[in-house]
Design a protein around this motif. Structure first.
Motif, PDB file in Angstrom:
ATOM      1  N   VAL A   1       7.670  -9.261  30.605  1.00 19.81           N
ATOM      2  CA  VAL A   1       6.499  -8.529  30.851  1.00 19.81           C
ATOM      3  C   VAL A   1       5.849  -8.597  29.514  1.00 19.81           C
ATOM      4  N   SER A   2       4.524  -8.378  29.747  1.00 21.63           N
ATOM      5  CA  SER A   2       3.571  -8.523  28.538  1.00 21.63           C
ATOM      6  C   SER A   2       3.039  -7.129  27.833  1.00 21.63           C
ATOM      7  N   VAL A   3       3.339  -6.872  26.508  1.00 22.59           N
ATOM      8  CA  VAL A   3       2.890  -5.676  25.901  1.00 22.59           C
ATOM      9  C   VAL A   3       1.678  -6.150  25.058  1.00 22.59           C
ATOM     10  N   PRO A   4       0.433  -5.572  25.784  1.00 23.79           N
ATOM     11  CA  PRO A   4      -0.980  -6.270  24.877  1.00 23.79           C
ATOM     12  C   PRO A   4      -1.029  -5.468  23.583  1.00 23.79           C
ATOM     13  N   THR A   5      -0.750  -4.291  23.709  1.00 20.53           N
ATOM     14  CA  THR A   5      -0.940  -3.660  22.405  1.00 20.53           C
ATOM     15  C   THR A   5       0.098  -2.603  21.749  1.00 20.53           C
ATOM     16  N   HIS A   6       0.805  -2.777  20.742  1.00 23.48           N
ATOM     17  CA  HIS A   6       1.669  -2.254  20.060  1.00 23.48           C
ATOM     18  C   HIS A   6       1.436  -1.564  18.757  1.00 23.48           C
ATOM     19  N   PRO A   7       1.335  -0.334  18.340  1.00 22.02           N
ATOM     20  CA  PRO A   7       0.825  -0.183  16.912  1.00 22.02           C
ATOM     21  C   PRO A   7       2.214  -0.003  16.177  1.00 22.02           C
ATOM     22  N   LEU A   8       1.775  -0.679  14.759  1.00 23.08           N
ATOM     23  CA  LEU A   8       2.995  -0.686  13.802  1.00 23.08           C
ATOM     24  C   LEU A   8       2.509  -0.241  12.414  1.00 23.08           C
TER      25      LEU A   8
ATOM     26  N   LYS B   1       8.046  -9.313  26.285  1.00 17.20           N
ATOM     27  CA  LYS B   1       9.581  -8.985  25.952  1.00 17.20           C
ATOM     28  C   LYS B   1      10.532  -9.156  27.556  1.00 17.20           C
ATOM     29  N   LEU B   2      11.623  -9.348  27.399  1.00 15.86           N
ATOM     30  CA  LEU B   2      12.314  -9.489  28.431  1.00 15.86           C
ATOM     31  C   LEU B   2      12.445  -8.069  29.485  1.00 15.86           C
ATOM     32  N   ASP B   3      12.562  -8.703  30.655  1.00 17.46           N
ATOM     33  CA  ASP B   3      12.724  -7.326  31.527  1.00 17.46           C
ATOM     34  C   ASP B   3      14.036  -7.561  32.421  1.00 17.46           C
ATOM     35  N   PRO B   4      14.973  -7.223  31.988  1.00 18.53           N
ATOM     36  CA  PRO B   4      16.326  -7.612  33.112  1.00 18.53           C
ATOM     37  C   PRO B   4      16.291  -7.018  34.289  1.00 18.53           C
ATOM     38  N   SER B   5      15.262  -5.856  34.696  1.00 19.09           N
ATOM     39  CA  SER B   5      15.288  -5.544  35.835  1.00 19.09           C
ATOM     40  C   SER B   5      14.485  -6.362  36.954  1.00 19.09           C
TER      41      SER B   5
ATOM     42  N   PHE C   1      30.289 -18.757  30.501  1.00 17.05           N
ATOM     43  CA  PHE C   1      29.161 -17.857  30.906  1.00 17.05           C
ATOM     44  C   PHE C   1      28.084 -18.583  31.578  1.00 17.05           C
ATOM     45  N   ILE C   2      27.394 -18.011  32.364  1.00 10.75           N
ATOM     46  CA  ILE C   2      26.115 -18.341  33.245  1.00 10.75           C
ATOM     47  C   ILE C   2      25.121 -17.390  33.329  1.00 10.75           C
ATOM     48  N   ASN C   3      24.105 -17.583  32.169  1.00  7.08           N
ATOM     49  CA  ASN C   3      23.055 -16.675  32.344  1.00  7.08           C
ATOM     50  C   ASN C   3      21.834 -17.000  33.086  1.00  7.08           C
ATOM     51  N   VAL C   4      21.593 -16.054  33.801  1.00  8.05           N
ATOM     52  CA  VAL C   4      20.232 -16.423  34.751  1.00  8.05           C
ATOM     53  C   VAL C   4      19.061 -15.571  34.390  1.00  8.05           C
ATOM     54  N   LEU C   5      18.899 -14.772  33.244  1.00  4.45           N
ATOM     55  CA  LEU C   5      17.859 -14.273  32.693  1.00  4.45           C
ATOM     56  C   LEU C   5      17.167 -15.274  32.114  1.00  4.45           C
ATOM     57  N   ASP C   6      15.872 -15.431  32.636  1.00  2.52           N
ATOM     58  CA  ASP C   6      14.969 -16.440  31.870  1.00  2.52           C
ATOM     59  C   ASP C   6      13.691 -16.022  31.161  1.00  2.52           C
TER      60      ASP C   6
ATOM     61  N   VAL D   1      11.460  -1.730  20.124  1.00  2.00           N
ATOM     62  CA  VAL D   1      11.519  -2.170  21.290  1.00  2.00           C
ATOM     63  C   VAL D   1      12.564  -3.140  21.440  1.00  2.00           C
ATOM     64  N   ASP D   2      13.196  -2.902  22.774  1.00  2.00           N
ATOM     65  CA  ASP D   2      14.224  -3.970  23.052  1.00  2.00           C
ATOM     66  C   ASP D   2      13.633  -5.459  23.971  1.00  2.00           C
ATOM     67  N   GLY D   3      14.408  -6.454  23.352  1.00  2.00           N
ATOM     68  CA  GLY D   3      14.156  -7.470  24.248  1.00  2.00           C
ATOM     69  C   GLY D   3      12.676  -8.343  23.982  1.00  2.00           C
ATOM     70  N   VAL D   4      12.312  -8.081  22.669  1.00  2.00           N
ATOM     71  CA  VAL D   4      11.079  -8.954  22.157  1.00  2.00           C
ATOM     72  C   VAL D   4      11.353 -10.414  21.962  1.00  2.00           C
ATOM     73  N   LEU D   5      10.337 -11.125  22.542  1.00  2.00           N
ATOM     74  CA  LEU D   5      10.484 -12.476  22.442  1.00  2.00           C
ATOM     75  C   LEU D   5       9.803 -12.936  21.118  1.00  2.00           C
ATOM     76  N   LEU D   6      10.384 -13.195  20.057  1.00  2.00           N
ATOM     77  CA  LEU D   6       9.686 -13.432  18.589  1.00  2.00           C
ATOM     78  C   LEU D   6       8.662 -14.346  18.792  1.00  2.00           C
ATOM     79  N   ASN D   7       8.973 -15.654  19.388  1.00  2.00           N
ATOM     80  CA  ASN D   7       7.989 -16.545  19.326  1.00  2.00           C
ATOM     81  C   ASN D   7       6.695 -16.253  20.161  1.00  2.00           C
ATOM     82  N   SER D   8       6.704 -14.965  20.752  1.00  2.00           N
ATOM     83  CA  SER D   8       5.474 -14.556  21.348  1.00  2.00           C
ATOM     84  C   SER D   8       4.634 -13.510  20.541  1.00  2.00           C
ATOM     85  N   VAL D   9       5.214 -12.827  19.376  1.00  2.00           N
ATOM     86  CA  VAL D   9       4.565 -12.103  18.847  1.00  2.00           C
ATOM     87  C   VAL D   9       3.299 -12.385  17.839  1.00  2.00           C
TER      88      VAL D   9
END
Length: 483
Positions: free
Chosen positions: A101-108, A173-177, A90-95, A119-127
């Motif tokens: 994209v950044s999500v500046p505010t997300h209520p929980l 979060k990742l944005d494959p688009s 496999f060769i993954n190009v999704l970097d 939410v899909d694609g959240v990068l845990l280290n950025s939370v």
């Protein structure tokens, strides 16, 4: 010198060189993977990943049933779960450093000290987690990890924060688009001195000592620029090896089988090193590109033949539940319609006592009728036979150009050919070293040339039975013959 009395044994080296087999159908799949689900999302970016099991692939790449966003996952599903074939590269190009994209505010809002970020694609280290604008400390005030659905699940630690608190999160979060065909095609980065995308095919053999047999990019190969690059790579890997590009034709633009041939020709899917496929397929509720399931099917056919690709992958059980266009509309071709596609160098699916693969021709047909370039099975045999020759005799490069070298190669190849003839896998092969092909000037420059005549079996594509009414048989049945 010791006194000798009795019997001694000496061993000469084997005069026939044993072949080193080039596995015929190792897939190299280029696309996008949900790397945010892995322990290190940056570790699998633009780097070939060799996996022999589904668990190994998921561990290194992540897994999601969202095949449209994460195209490598459909190859994981098709190869490891549906067809049970391995290995796959496999060769993954999704970097995650680029395609995000950044999500500046997300209520929980927590319930009993727990909450899930839907939410899909959240990068845990950025939370970053805050309560009333006050940052909370990870692993002190809370822990966060992905649940079984691939969503971040947060759990409070201690009693500093109320169990039903309202929190505010920010994250990337990742944005494959954001991935484009340029990422799939790749190239060489002069700054990092690294290859990217399809250019990494050249790294597969040096890294793993396995040869690509099938090159595909489901979700991308229907884009002509990508299909042309995959074909170019298949023609020459590491400057010497050959493979096949398994490409999808556009089932969004092309909605009828009648329009497939024109689109294929116009967009350049006409090479003997390309297998062109139409339309898409479904397995249950999952919609996949034809190339993913078809490449896995090829690998399963080769596996039952000791990795000798002499058998055509046409009219084989195709583990799908429907053939569909990209919009989900089901496609049911009768044999005449499927044959129309075959006659224009396109492989398709035929529901004939269960779904079957249908088509023997490479994308070069009907522009070429040369059997070695027309038939998928023969083209793949030429690829495999040549790759095996290179791997077997590479050890002899730089040996003295003497009679022993020439004899060993000629004899070994003819013995090898006889073995495959005896197993019914080739019609025959004969290697010769001819004087007219080897002038003294070439030999003095360290160049020698062999010629090998080779014949593989074409598929029995059309079987005809001539039925004739015989009145004599009727008369004998009624009157007992000449009594």
């Amino acid at each position: 010198m010791a006194y000798e009395h009795g019997i001694n044994l000496l061993e000469n080296p084997t005069s026939v060189t044993p072949p080193i087999t080039a596995d015929s159908s190792i897939q190299v799949v280029i696309g996008t993977a949900p790397v945010h689900l892995t322990a290190d999302p940056t570790a699998a970016v633009n780097k070939p990943i060799l996996a022999y099991t589904r668990s190994a692939a998921v561990d290194k790449l992540g897994y999601s049933d969202n095949f449209s966003a994460f195209t490598l996952c459909e190859a994981i599903y098709a190869s490891f779960q549906v067809a049970s074939v391995a290995p796959v590269v496999f060769i993954n190009v999704l970097d995650p450093a680029v395609h995000k994209v950044s999500v500046p505010t997300h209520p929980l809002t927590l319930v009993a000290g727990k909450g899930v970020v839907n939410v899909d694609g959240v990068l845990l280290n950025s939370v970053v987690v805050k309560q009333n604008a006050t940052p909370l400390v990870k692993n002190v005030d809370y822990i966060i990890a992905f649940n079984k659905d691939g969503k971040p699940a947060l759990t409070l630690l201690g009693t500093v924060v109320p169990a039903n608190a309202s929190l505010t999160l920010s994250f990337d979060k990742l944005d494959p688009s954001l991935v484009t065909e340029t990422d799939i095609i790749g190239g060489y980065d002069a700054i990092t001195k690294k290859y990217k995308g399809a250019e990494l095919i050249r790294s597969v053999y040096p890294m793993f000592n396995v040869l690509p047999g099938l090159i595909l990019a489901p979700g991308w190969s229907h884009i002509p620029e990508v299909g042309i690059i995959l074909d170019a790579k298949a023609k020459s890997i590491n400057g010497t090896f050959k493979a096949m590009a398994v490409c999808d034709l556009n089932s969004d633009t092309v909605k009828s089988y009648e329009d497939v041939a024109a689109w294929k020709e116009t967009n350049g899917y006409t090479s003997e090193y390309t297998i062109a496929c139409w339309p898409m397929v479904k397995i249950g509720d999952r919609k996949l590109h034809f190339s993913s399931v078809y490449a896995a099917t090829i690998a399963s056919v080769d596996a039952r033949n000791d990795s000798v690709p002499f058998e055509s992958p046409s009219n084989e059980r195709f583990p799908i539940t429907a053939a569909v266009r990209k919009d989900g509309v089901e496609v049911y071709l009768d044999q005449l319609e499927a044959n129309h596609l075959n006659g224009n160098g396109v492989v398709t699916a035929l529901n004939w006592n269960g779904w079957k693969t249908w088509g023997n021709n490479t994308a070069a047909y009907p522009n070429t009728t040369d059997p070695k370039d027309r038939f998928i099975a023969i083209r793949r045999m030429f690829n495999w036979w040549g790759n095996t020759f290179i791997l077997t005799y590479f050890q002899k490069v730089d040996d003295p150009t003497n009679y022993r070298l020439i004899e060993s190669i000629v004899d070994s190849e003819n013995v090898r050919a006889n073995g495959y003839v005896a197993r019914g896998q080739i019609a025959g092969a004969v290697m010769e070293f001819r004087e007219e092909l080897n002038p003294v000037t070439n030999i003095l420059n360290g160049k020698i040339v062999f010629i090998q005549r080779f014949a593989a079996f074409p598929p029995a594509e059309q079987i005809t039975n001539i039925l004739e009414f015989d009145p004599t048989i009727l008369t004998n049945a009624l009157f007992g013959g000449g009594q």
